[in-house]
Write an enzyme that holds these catalytic residues in place. Structure first.
Site, PDB file in Angstrom:
ATOM      1  N   VAL A 128       0.886  -1.085   0.008  1.00  0.00           N
ATOM      2  CA  VAL A 128       0.091  -0.046   0.064  1.00  0.00           C
ATOM      3  C   VAL A 128       0.899   1.226  -0.028  1.00  0.00           C
ATOM      4  O   VAL A 128       1.707   1.259   0.799  1.00  0.00           O
ATOM      5  CB  VAL A 128      -0.939  -0.035   1.121  1.00  0.00           C
ATOM      6  CG1 VAL A 128      -1.676   1.254   1.141  1.00  0.00           C
ATOM      7  CG2 VAL A 128      -1.707  -1.122   1.299  1.00  0.00           C
ATOM      8  N   GLU A 184      -0.571  -1.235 -13.477  1.00  0.00           N
ATOM      9  CA  GLU A 184      -0.504  -2.858 -13.364  1.00  0.00           C
ATOM     10  C   GLU A 184      -0.197  -3.423 -14.995  1.00  0.00           C
ATOM     11  O   GLU A 184      -0.611  -2.546 -15.681  1.00  0.00           O
ATOM     12  CB  GLU A 184      -1.536  -3.224 -13.015  1.00  0.00           C
ATOM     13  CG  GLU A 184      -1.882  -2.884 -11.374  1.00  0.00           C
ATOM     14  CD  GLU A 184      -0.807  -3.235 -10.484  1.00  0.00           C
ATOM     15  OE1 GLU A 184      -0.652  -4.589 -10.282  1.00  0.00           O
ATOM     16  OE2 GLU A 184      -0.222  -2.310  -9.655  1.00  0.00           O
ATOM     17  N   LYS A 199      -6.097  -1.943  -1.589  1.00  0.00           N
ATOM     18  CA  LYS A 199      -5.391  -1.246  -0.943  1.00  0.00           C
ATOM     19  C   LYS A 199      -6.349  -0.873   0.408  1.00  0.00           C
ATOM     20  O   LYS A 199      -5.710  -0.699   1.693  1.00  0.00           O
ATOM     21  CB  LYS A 199      -4.588  -0.170  -1.391  1.00  0.00           C
ATOM     22  CG  LYS A 199      -3.408  -0.708  -2.228  1.00  0.00           C
ATOM     23  CD  LYS A 199      -3.074   0.582  -3.277  1.00  0.00           C
ATOM     24  CE  LYS A 199      -1.845  -0.184  -4.211  1.00  0.00           C
ATOM     25  NZ  LYS A 199      -1.469   0.852  -5.067  1.00  0.00           N
TER      26      LYS A 199
HETATM   27  N1  HSE Z   1      -0.262   0.242 -10.092  1.00  0.00           N
HETATM   28  C1  HSE Z   1      -0.320   0.564  -8.855  1.00  0.00           C
HETATM   29  C2  HSE Z   1      -0.668   2.148  -9.092  1.00  0.00           C
HETATM   30  C3  HSE Z   1       1.092   0.575  -8.018  1.00  0.00           C
HETATM   31  O1  HSE Z   1      -0.635   2.744  -9.921  1.00  0.00           O
HETATM   32  O2  HSE Z   1      -0.665   3.029  -7.699  1.00  0.00           O
HETATM   33  C4  HSE Z   1       1.201  -0.581  -7.561  1.00  0.00           C
HETATM   34  O3  HSE Z   1       0.465  -0.587  -6.363  1.00  0.00           O
END
Ligand code: HSE
Length: 433
Positions: A128, A184, A199
């Site tokens: 997180v 991602e 998160k």
């Molecule tokens: N893909 C996520 C974001 C990062 O853009 O916050 C990894 O948790």
């Protein structure tokens, strides 16, 4: 400092963050802590990487079963087989560091109980908020309490909204976020709100001592936000002496009388709120402590280096724990709470819809909203954003309404969509109080 024995670390998952971990170990960051990266596993040996690791293996079991490895770092991502890697490692008495929000959020209680039973560490700071040490803060937050926690938890969404505020379109902003390594592999996890939902499940479990599962959380992403919304936000209330609003993708949890309200959604937030000025890939977590008042934790929430810093911090702390024969305290998560019905939550907001530029469009949509009990505060047509559909002009109409339940908005939208005067899907954006 001299250490009589080195602590061995094994890494599973040599992707973006894994590359950061390997690079900084090779630059000597483990030496002051007497920690050495001994093995790295990845199922894809052929993928080009910025750094090499001699003896890379494709079998995770080579790492997990290596008797010289005391700390296993799981950076595979996704629920399976990562969950097995973590449990297998703990069953062998190894400490685990992971960045895996999908696994931690869905199996938090099982994993905490397993770590406690086997007297090993489970550390997940990087799951997180990237580089913000928010997990450590929440686990150690014992002297004060709060009833509501609000986060900007997805760097990609915040990056896209920040660029869109400057006039860039959604697709171009997403492409840059992907190039920078924030997004991602399946960017819908970011833009659809699901990454932030995982998160939020983790931080609300820690904040309120219960085990929340992501699938229980109401979730909207940023894909419905358009330049019309950003333009409206900027100007809203300014002619009455206000300073305007930003649009931010928020994840909130609020405990009211042992009922937990959880939701992830884009929202209008006044420019004088601390979360309004959180920009780019920065994440933030905000609460108001009963004793200490407002607290804002912010920092880079996505990207290789920021996330690597959280993984390294966990590794080095766990090495210290191993030497001193201790483990981090993990909460029991045994508080029984009820989840609030999000459909009944009341929020002020606005409806934006594309209306055919023909007589009676405003009257008809106002009638539908009136029938559903919407109390209209304000209505503005934005001719600047006029488009065309089937040879007819379409003008966005933004109707600000007094607080009403989500479920009422959903019902009204079904009727609005059936009107031939409404083009495309209507969109509801909430004001964050
Ligand atoms: N893909 C996520 C974001 C990062 O853009 O916050 C990894 O948790």
């Amino acid at each position: 400092m001299q250490f009589s024995e080195e602590i061995g670390v094994g890494l599973i998952g040599f992707g973006t963050i894994g590359t950061g971990v390997v690079r900084y170990f090779q630059e000597g960051r483990g030496e002051p802590f007497g920690v050495r990266l001994k093995k790295v596993a990845d199922s894809d040996l052929s993928r080009p990487r910025e750094v090499e690791f001699p003896g890379l293996t494709e079998r995770a079991s080579d790492v997990i079963n290596d008797p010289e490895i005391q700390i296993v770092v799981e950076l595979v991502g996704g629920e399976n087989p990562a969950l097995d890697f973590i449990l297998d490692s703990m069953n062998l008495g190894k400490s685990v560091v992971t960045a895996n929000k999908a696994v931690i959020s869905r199996h938090i209680k099982v994993l905490f109980d397993a770590a406690r039973d086997r007297d090993v560490d489970l550390a997940f700071e990087a799951s997180v908020g990237g580089g913000i040490p928010i997990i450590r803060v929440l686990n150690g937050y014992k002297g004060d309490r709060f009833s509501r926690i609000t986060g900007i938890l997805n760097g990609t969404s915040n990056y896209i909204l920040s660029r869109m505020e400057e006039g860039m379109d959604f697709e171009a902003a997403l492409e840059i976020a992907q190039e920078k390594g924030f997004a991602e592999a399946a960017h819908e996890l970011d833009t659809g709100g699901f990454d932030a939902r995982d998160k939020l499940a983790i931080i609300s479990s820690l904040a309120f001592g219960c085990a929340v599962v992501p699938e229980q959380i109401y979730c909207e992403g940023i894909t419905g936000v358009t330049p019309v919304d950003l333009d409206f936000a900027e100007k809203h209330g300014v002619d009455e002496g206000g300073i305007g609003y930003s649009i931010r993708h928020l994840a909130t949890a609020r405990m009211v009388a042992n009922q937990l309200e959880l939701h992830v959604y884009p929202a209008l937030i006044s420019k004088d709120h601390p979360l309004s000025s959180v920009r780019n890939e920065v994440n933030a977590v905000y609460w108001e402590g009963e004793l200490c008042g407002p607290q804002l934790f912010q920092g880079k929430g996505a990207g290789r280096d920021a996330t690597t810093s959280a993984v390294l911090s966990d590794i080095f702390r766990l090495a210290h724990n191993l030497r001193s024969g201790t483990v981090d305290e993990l909460p029991l998560l045994d508080r029984q709470v009820q989840l609030a019905d999000v459909g009944s939550l009341q929020r002020r907001g606005y409806v934006r819809m594309g209306l055919k530029h023909i007589p009676g469009s405003i009257a008809e949509t106002a009638r539908i909203m009136g029938e559903h009990g919407f109390n209209i505060e304000d209505s503005v047509q934005r001719r600047k954003f006029r488009t065309e559909s089937e040879g007819k002009a379409v003008i966005p109409d933004i109707v600000t309404v007094e607080a009403l339940p989500y479920s009422t908005v959903e019902k009204a939208f079904r009727d609005l969509k059936e009107s031939e005067r409404v083009c495309g899907d209507p969109f509801f954006l909430r004001f964050e109080s």
